[in-house]
Design a protein around this motif. Structure first.
Motif, PDB file in Angstrom:
ATOM      1  N   GLY A 142       1.085  -1.090   0.459  1.00 42.93           N
ATOM      2  CA  GLY A 142       0.310   0.250   0.703  1.00 42.93           C
ATOM      3  C   GLY A 142       0.989   1.264   0.189  1.00 42.93           C
ATOM      4  O   GLY A 142       1.943   1.006  -0.721  1.00 42.93           O
ATOM      5  N   THR A 143       0.182   2.733   0.422  1.00 36.65           N
ATOM      6  CA  THR A 143       1.209   3.892   0.638  1.00 36.65           C
ATOM      7  C   THR A 143       1.789   3.873   1.494  1.00 36.65           C
ATOM      8  O   THR A 143       1.434   3.588   2.195  1.00 36.65           O
ATOM      9  CB  THR A 143      -0.386   4.703  -0.060  1.00 36.65           C
ATOM     10  N   MET A 144       3.051   4.026   1.081  1.00 36.58           N
ATOM     11  CA  MET A 144       3.585   4.284   2.455  1.00 36.58           C
ATOM     12  C   MET A 144       3.781   6.112   2.739  1.00 36.58           C
ATOM     13  O   MET A 144       4.329   6.163   1.495  1.00 36.58           O
ATOM     14  CB  MET A 144       5.554   3.557   2.208  1.00 36.58           C
ATOM     15  N   ALA A 145       3.897   6.910   3.890  1.00 35.89           N
ATOM     16  CA  ALA A 145       3.327   8.172   4.348  1.00 35.89           C
ATOM     17  C   ALA A 145       3.782   8.076   5.457  1.00 35.89           C
ATOM     18  O   ALA A 145       2.907   7.004   6.069  1.00 35.89           O
ATOM     19  CB  ALA A 145       2.487   8.639   3.278  1.00 35.89           C
ATOM     20  N   PRO A 146       4.646   9.365   5.559  1.00 36.92           N
ATOM     21  CA  PRO A 146       4.102   9.841   6.633  1.00 36.92           C
ATOM     22  C   PRO A 146       2.550   9.253   7.730  1.00 36.92           C
ATOM     23  O   PRO A 146       1.762  10.554   6.690  1.00 36.92           O
ATOM     24  CB  PRO A 146       5.181  10.978   6.555  1.00 36.92           C
ATOM     25  N   VAL A 147       2.181   9.667   8.271  1.00 38.47           N
ATOM     26  CA  VAL A 147       1.201   9.345   8.880  1.00 38.47           C
ATOM     27  C   VAL A 147       0.153  10.951   9.274  1.00 38.47           C
ATOM     28  O   VAL A 147      -0.618  10.675   8.028  1.00 38.47           O
ATOM     29  CB  VAL A 147       1.407   9.163  10.968  1.00 38.47           C
ATOM     30  N   GLU A 148       1.247  11.717   8.824  1.00 38.93           N
ATOM     31  CA  GLU A 148       0.815  12.607   8.881  1.00 38.93           C
ATOM     32  C   GLU A 148       0.173  13.458   8.135  1.00 38.93           C
ATOM     33  O   GLU A 148      -0.356  14.373   7.367  1.00 38.93           O
ATOM     34  CB  GLU A 148       1.276  14.888   9.365  1.00 38.93           C
ATOM     35  N   HIS A 149       0.866  13.341   6.439  1.00 36.09           N
ATOM     36  CA  HIS A 149       0.423  13.026   5.123  1.00 36.09           C
ATOM     37  C   HIS A 149      -0.330  12.190   4.062  1.00 36.09           C
ATOM     38  O   HIS A 149      -1.597  12.227   3.231  1.00 36.09           O
ATOM     39  CB  HIS A 149       1.569  13.193   4.399  1.00 36.09           C
ATOM     40  N   LEU A 150      -0.403  10.637   5.170  1.00 24.62           N
ATOM     41  CA  LEU A 150      -1.144   9.335   4.868  1.00 24.62           C
ATOM     42  C   LEU A 150      -2.206  10.163   4.760  1.00 24.62           C
ATOM     43  O   LEU A 150      -3.501  10.280   5.547  1.00 24.62           O
ATOM     44  CB  LEU A 150      -1.140   8.560   5.540  1.00 24.62           C
ATOM     45  N   THR A 151      -3.745   9.627   3.367  1.00 25.10           N
ATOM     46  CA  THR A 151      -5.329  10.454   3.577  1.00 25.10           C
ATOM     47  C   THR A 151      -5.705   9.217   4.013  1.00 25.10           C
ATOM     48  O   THR A 151      -5.320   7.829   3.965  1.00 25.10           O
ATOM     49  CB  THR A 151      -5.500  10.293   1.928  1.00 25.10           C
ATOM     50  N   PRO A 152      -6.936   9.181   4.336  1.00 16.98           N
ATOM     51  CA  PRO A 152      -7.600   8.488   5.074  1.00 16.98           C
ATOM     52  C   PRO A 152      -8.378   7.299   3.583  1.00 16.98           C
ATOM     53  O   PRO A 152      -8.062   5.796   4.472  1.00 16.98           O
ATOM     54  CB  PRO A 152      -9.003   9.123   4.804  1.00 16.98           C
ATOM     55  N   GLU A 153      -8.019   7.881   2.841  1.00 15.22           N
ATOM     56  CA  GLU A 153      -8.398   6.789   1.882  1.00 15.22           C
ATOM     57  C   GLU A 153      -6.795   5.866   1.641  1.00 15.22           C
ATOM     58  O   GLU A 153      -7.210   5.235   0.562  1.00 15.22           O
ATOM     59  CB  GLU A 153      -8.728   7.316  -0.013  1.00 15.22           C
ATOM     60  N   GLU A 154      -5.929   6.398   1.334  1.00  9.74           N
ATOM     61  CA  GLU A 154      -4.592   5.125   1.859  1.00  9.74           C
ATOM     62  C   GLU A 154      -4.693   4.341   2.636  1.00  9.74           C
ATOM     63  O   GLU A 154      -4.628   3.161   2.412  1.00  9.74           O
ATOM     64  CB  GLU A 154      -3.573   6.066   1.462  1.00  9.74           C
ATOM     65  N   TRP A 155      -5.150   4.824   3.836  1.00 13.03           N
ATOM     66  CA  TRP A 155      -4.982   4.426   5.305  1.00 13.03           C
ATOM     67  C   TRP A 155      -5.544   3.162   5.005  1.00 13.03           C
ATOM     68  O   TRP A 155      -5.539   2.026   5.008  1.00 13.03           O
ATOM     69  CB  TRP A 155      -5.326   4.680   5.931  1.00 13.03           C
ATOM     70  N   ARG A 156      -7.058   3.444   3.929  1.00 12.67           N
ATOM     71  CA  ARG A 156      -8.498   2.688   4.014  1.00 12.67           C
ATOM     72  C   ARG A 156      -7.985   1.435   3.630  1.00 12.67           C
ATOM     73  O   ARG A 156      -8.880  -0.069   2.818  1.00 12.67           O
ATOM     74  CB  ARG A 156     -10.206   3.261   3.845  1.00 12.67           C
ATOM     75  N   ASP A 157      -7.332   1.889   2.150  1.00 12.18           N
ATOM     76  CA  ASP A 157      -6.928   0.644   0.753  1.00 12.18           C
ATOM     77  C   ASP A 157      -6.383  -0.346   1.269  1.00 12.18           C
ATOM     78  O   ASP A 157      -6.359  -1.195   1.099  1.00 12.18           O
ATOM     79  CB  ASP A 157      -6.521   1.284  -0.401  1.00 12.18           C
ATOM     80  N   THR A 158      -5.375  -0.052   1.918  1.00 12.04           N
ATOM     81  CA  THR A 158      -4.764  -0.386   3.246  1.00 12.04           C
ATOM     82  C   THR A 158      -5.132  -1.908   3.901  1.00 12.04           C
ATOM     83  O   THR A 158      -4.551  -2.881   3.573  1.00 12.04           O
ATOM     84  CB  THR A 158      -3.319  -0.222   4.037  1.00 12.04           C
ATOM     85  N   LEU A 159      -6.054  -1.057   4.612  1.00 13.05           N
ATOM     86  CA  LEU A 159      -6.038  -2.348   5.461  1.00 13.05           C
ATOM     87  C   LEU A 159      -7.992  -2.877   4.750  1.00 13.05           C
ATOM     88  O   LEU A 159      -8.074  -4.102   5.424  1.00 13.05           O
ATOM     89  CB  LEU A 159      -7.735  -0.898   6.283  1.00 13.05           C
ATOM     90  N   ALA A 160      -8.261  -2.259   3.897  1.00  7.55           N
ATOM     91  CA  ALA A 160      -9.300  -3.499   2.718  1.00  7.55           C
ATOM     92  C   ALA A 160      -8.692  -4.668   2.330  1.00  7.55           C
ATOM     93  O   ALA A 160      -9.022  -5.811   2.782  1.00  7.55           O
ATOM     94  CB  ALA A 160      -9.714  -2.720   1.696  1.00  7.55           C
ATOM     95  N   VAL A 161      -7.339  -4.366   1.944  1.00  6.19           N
ATOM     96  CA  VAL A 161      -6.883  -5.269   1.751  1.00  6.19           C
ATOM     97  C   VAL A 161      -5.851  -6.217   2.511  1.00  6.19           C
ATOM     98  O   VAL A 161      -6.709  -7.714   2.322  1.00  6.19           O
ATOM     99  CB  VAL A 161      -6.132  -4.958   0.333  1.00  6.19           C
TER     100      VAL A 161
END
Ligand SMILES: NC(=O)c1ccc[n+]([C@@H]2O[C@H](COP(=O)([O-])OP(=O)(O)OC[C@H]3O[C@@H](n4cnc5c(N)ncnc54)[C@H](O)[C@@H]3O)[C@@H](O)[C@H]2O)c1
Length: 253
Positions: free
Chosen positions: A84-103
């Protein structure tokens, strides 16, 4: 390993290696995946069913189709996952977070909930965590992946107690870096990780490289009758990496 096995994420990498091993031993396996199989369609005894594990209904349909092809279901190896998206917490979007958790996490839940009713006489399920779900949280920008893989461990431990009444065992493997696997798709371009200074403080204790065959051996054991009294465990296949921490983020001065 087992007679009637379904492997999610079975089109490539570790999942495909498990499928190949089962088929080479004369067993039957169905590979479920979002992507086209990596030359596996040519292998005798391998059926492929397209499946997006983020879709609960679609996963149920795919598992039922696979069980139909196999004439039942004894074993599931859930390998479907992505960095999934690798990003600093403060830049990670809720959608990117959700996509990684979703899979990585929802997908495992969808797989297990679809598989259990198909395992009439009991069975065995193995999920795929990671050193990043144990004690090694050293991937800069990997908070969503780490949470998903740690969540999978908690899922396995909780579900093991509950699923015992169905005669279903559930365990997980937690690989370290597996050599020869393709780089998991990570959205490295969208975020600047330079800010997260990463200092390696330890390498893996055992010399050499962890291979897909090492992970296959662990999956194979956990799915087999040799592990008939083992449920709710996580088997690290990481050459000891998770014992050392593997790395840390340096505090900025
Ligand atoms: N390779 C490593 O070093 C390593 C280390 C620790 C854990 N893992 C875990 O092992 C598992 C397998 O990894 P791999 O290295 O073989 O990677 P891989 O990318 O080769 O295989 C993952 C498979 O999952 C499939 N997939 C992704 N999203 C899906 C979805 N929504 N529905 C169905 N299938 C989907 C992909 O198409 C792919 O075939 C993953 O869960 C990964 O997180 C890998």
């Amino acid at each position: 390993m087992s007679r009637r096995l379904v492997v999610t994420g079975g089109a490539s990498g570790i999942g495909a290696a498990v499928v190949r091993t089962v088929v080479a031993e004369g067993g039957r396996a169905v590979a479920l995946d979002l992507a086209d199989p990596d030359g596996m369609a040519a292998l005798e005894g391998v059926d492929f069913v397209r499946c997006d594990v983020t879709d609960a209904g679609g996963t149920q349909t795919a598992l039922a189709e696979a069980a139909g092809l196999l004439g039942g279901l004894d074993a599931v190896y859930a390998a479907a996952g992505m960095l999934g998206t690798m990003a600093p917490v403060e830049h990670l979007t809720p959608e990117e977070w959700r996509d990684t958790l979703a899979v990585n996490l929802d997908g495992f839940f969808h797989t297990v909930r679809a598989a259990v009713p198909l395992m009439g006489a009991g069975g065995a399920i193995v999920g795929t965590s990671s050193v990043h779900g144990l004690r090694t949280f050293a991937a800069p920008g990997g908070v969503a992946y780490g949470v998903a893989k740690a969540g999978l461990v908690a899922f396995v431990q909780t579900a093991a107690v509950e699923l015992a009444r169905h005669g279903v065992r559930i365990n997980a493997v937690a690989p370290g870096k597996v050599g020869g696997t393709r780089l998991l798709t990570a959205n490295l371009g969208a975020h600047d990780l330079d800010d997260l200074e990463h200092e390696r403080i330890a390498d893996v204790p055992l010399a050499g490289e962890t291979t897909t065959a090492d992970v296959v051996a662990a999956v194979r054991f956990l799915l087999s009758d040799q592990a008939r009294r083992i449920t709710g465990t996580v088997l690290a296949v990481d050459a000891g990496q998770s014992l050392l921490g593997g790395g840390m983020l340096k505090a900025r001065p």
